[in-house]
Design an enzyme around this catalytic site. Structure first.
Site, PDB file in Angstrom:
ATOM      1  N   TYR A  10      52.338 -19.595   9.789  1.00 38.97           N
ATOM      2  CA  TYR A  10      53.577 -20.122  10.390  1.00 38.97           C
ATOM      3  C   TYR A  10      54.089 -19.798  11.119  1.00 38.97           C
ATOM      4  O   TYR A  10      54.359 -18.359  10.907  1.00 38.97           O
ATOM      5  CB  TYR A  10      54.094 -20.764   9.254  1.00 38.97           C
ATOM      6  CG  TYR A  10      55.282 -21.749  10.385  1.00 38.97           C
ATOM      7  CD1 TYR A  10      54.729 -23.399  10.367  1.00 38.97           C
ATOM      8  CD2 TYR A  10      56.308 -21.162  10.200  1.00 38.97           C
ATOM      9  CE1 TYR A  10      55.582 -24.130  11.056  1.00 38.97           C
ATOM     10  CE2 TYR A  10      56.988 -21.865  11.082  1.00 38.97           C
ATOM     11  CZ  TYR A  10      56.839 -23.657  11.278  1.00 38.97           C
ATOM     12  OH  TYR A  10      58.226 -23.813  11.782  1.00 38.97           O
ATOM     13  N   GLU A  18      56.657 -24.645  17.994  1.00 40.30           N
ATOM     14  CA  GLU A  18      55.863 -24.712  16.050  1.00 40.30           C
ATOM     15  C   GLU A  18      54.705 -24.427  16.719  1.00 40.30           C
ATOM     16  O   GLU A  18      53.597 -25.094  17.051  1.00 40.30           O
ATOM     17  CB  GLU A  18      56.760 -25.890  16.057  1.00 40.30           C
ATOM     18  CG  GLU A  18      55.612 -25.919  14.588  1.00 40.30           C
ATOM     19  CD  GLU A  18      56.222 -26.350  13.240  1.00 40.30           C
ATOM     20  OE1 GLU A  18      57.127 -26.310  12.616  1.00 40.30           O
ATOM     21  OE2 GLU A  18      55.754 -28.096  13.703  1.00 40.30           O
TER      22      GLU A  18
END
Length: 403
Positions: free
Chosen positions: A125, A213
């Protein structure tokens, strides 16, 4: 301004970020053609079909009409058409949408990047955003890619790392290397990750984003580092510098009432209450919503009409507020500094008469220049409009008309 995955990836690629390649289509008949084009370009034989909506959790989401998920692997060219039919045109319901879901107007036909190789693929991530506490940009990352970052933060917070960027010197080499090290990478994958981090941060700064993101960032089986997904939010205040990015806006993904208000030059945010608000000034609007809540009501919207609350602007605001069927009363709270209160009052009366009968009571509180004359205009209008001097009095009137 939010972007679709394919739009975010196009920006990333323009800054040198390696991405999962794909072709976006809006018709079923174009899907197989896109898959063949992708096969020729990348050699992929399996294809990932991804719904393009402004919501997370697409892989676990379900298309209401067909039962298909929002992200599906088509294992061969012969599977692409049926897979697309199960997604395109349907309403995808995820944890970030309403029960009705969002209509899927486009799908991305992407290459399968989870191919066999010399090592196991790994998902990470990574996001870039502003930390308001430190007033600096940060790169937040984790070894737990592919999962909700909120879940990771709750259950395993020690697996979330943050790299704070000093704006005086920018992202430094040792920081990019530390990110790669904390992700457990070595060799070619380590080098690729440092390059990825540099390019990602350049993209974030270069397009005036408020957030990038990437979940997951994938280490492939041959040690490439690529963005498999992208969630990009651009700073609306910076769009005047990026006309090409501004053109990416998809109004079909936005609240139609908010779109209409924006086109009318009104600052409007739709909420889920029962008291419509019309105020001039963002701070006063926040205070108005607070006092409505304090007196037992719930604001149905944030609406800042700005400094020129004339009859035309007031009428547009009324019509937009009344599009919400949950509105049971409207509170108008205007401070007459730039604009005189009596002019605002006359605008309210003229707008009311022009619209005909308004089905809900209106409470008007005007303070500032010519407030006394404004109150007289409201009181003598003969309309279903109640005037108040103090904000507490206005909130009390709202409470009375709702009871």
């Amino acid at each position: 301004m939010n972007l679709h995955e394919y739009q975010g990836k196009s920006i990333l690629e323009s800054f040198g970020v390696a991405i999962q390649r794909g072709v976006v289509v809006d018709k079923v008949e174009d899907a197989v053609k896109a898959a063949k084009e992708l096969n020729e370009k990348t050699g992929t034989e399996w294809f990932v079909v991804k719904a393009q909506i402004h919501a997370g959790g697409r892989g676990k989401g379900v298309v209401r009409e067909t039962g298909s998920h929002g992200v599906v692997l088509a294992k061969g060219l012969d599977k692409v058409e049926d897979t697309v039919k199960g997604i395109l045109g349907g309403h995808l319901v995820t944890k970030q949408t309403s029960e009705k879901g969002k209509k899927v107007n486009k799908v991305l036909i992407a290459e399968d990047v989870y191919y066999p190789g010399d090592s196991e693929p790994a998902e990470f991530y990574m996001s870039v955003l502003l930390d308001r506490a430190s007033e600096r940009n940060i790169i937040m990352y984790s070894t737990e890619g592919g999962m909700d970052i909120e879940t990771v933060a709750e259950k395993t917070p020690h697996l979330i790392f943050k790299e704070e960027i000093d704006p005086r010197v920018g992202l430094q080499g040792f920081q990019a290397r530390r990110i790669a090290f904390n992700l457990g990478l070595s060799g070619q994958a380590f080098k690729q990750m440092t390059k990825f981090v540099y390019a990602l941060y350049a993209a974030y700064e270069g397009c005036d984003a408020s957030m990038f993101e990437i979940n997951p960032v994938l280490k492939t089986s041959d040690d490439r580092i690529i963005a498999v997904d992208s969630k990009v939010t651009l700073d609306g205040n910076g769009l005047f510098r990026h006309k090409d990015y501004a053109a990416m806006r998809d109004k079909t993904e936005e609240n139609p009432i908010e779109v209409e208000a924006d086109e009318a030059g009104l600052n409007y945010v739709d909420l889920d209450g029962n008291v419509g608000c019309m105020v001039n000034g963002a701070g006063l609007a926040m205070a108005t919503m607070d006092i409505i809540k304090l007196y037992g009501g719930n604001p149905a919207n944030f609406l800042d009409v700005g400094g020129t609350a004339d009859a035309e602007r007031v009428e547009k605001a009324f019509r937009i507020i009344l599009k919400d069927p949950n509105v049971e009363a409207i509170l108008v709270n205007i401070f007459g500094g730039i604009v005189r209160c009596d002019r605002v009052a006359q605008g309210i009366v003229d707008a009311y008469k022009n619209m005909g009968e308004i089905p809900v009571p209106i409470i008007v509180r005007l303070q500032g220049t010519n407030a006394v004359e404004a109150k007289e205009l409201i009181d003598q209008s003969g309309l279903n409009v109640h005037s108040a001097v103090l904000l507490e009095d206005a909130a009390e009137l709202v409470k009375e008309v709702l009871s």
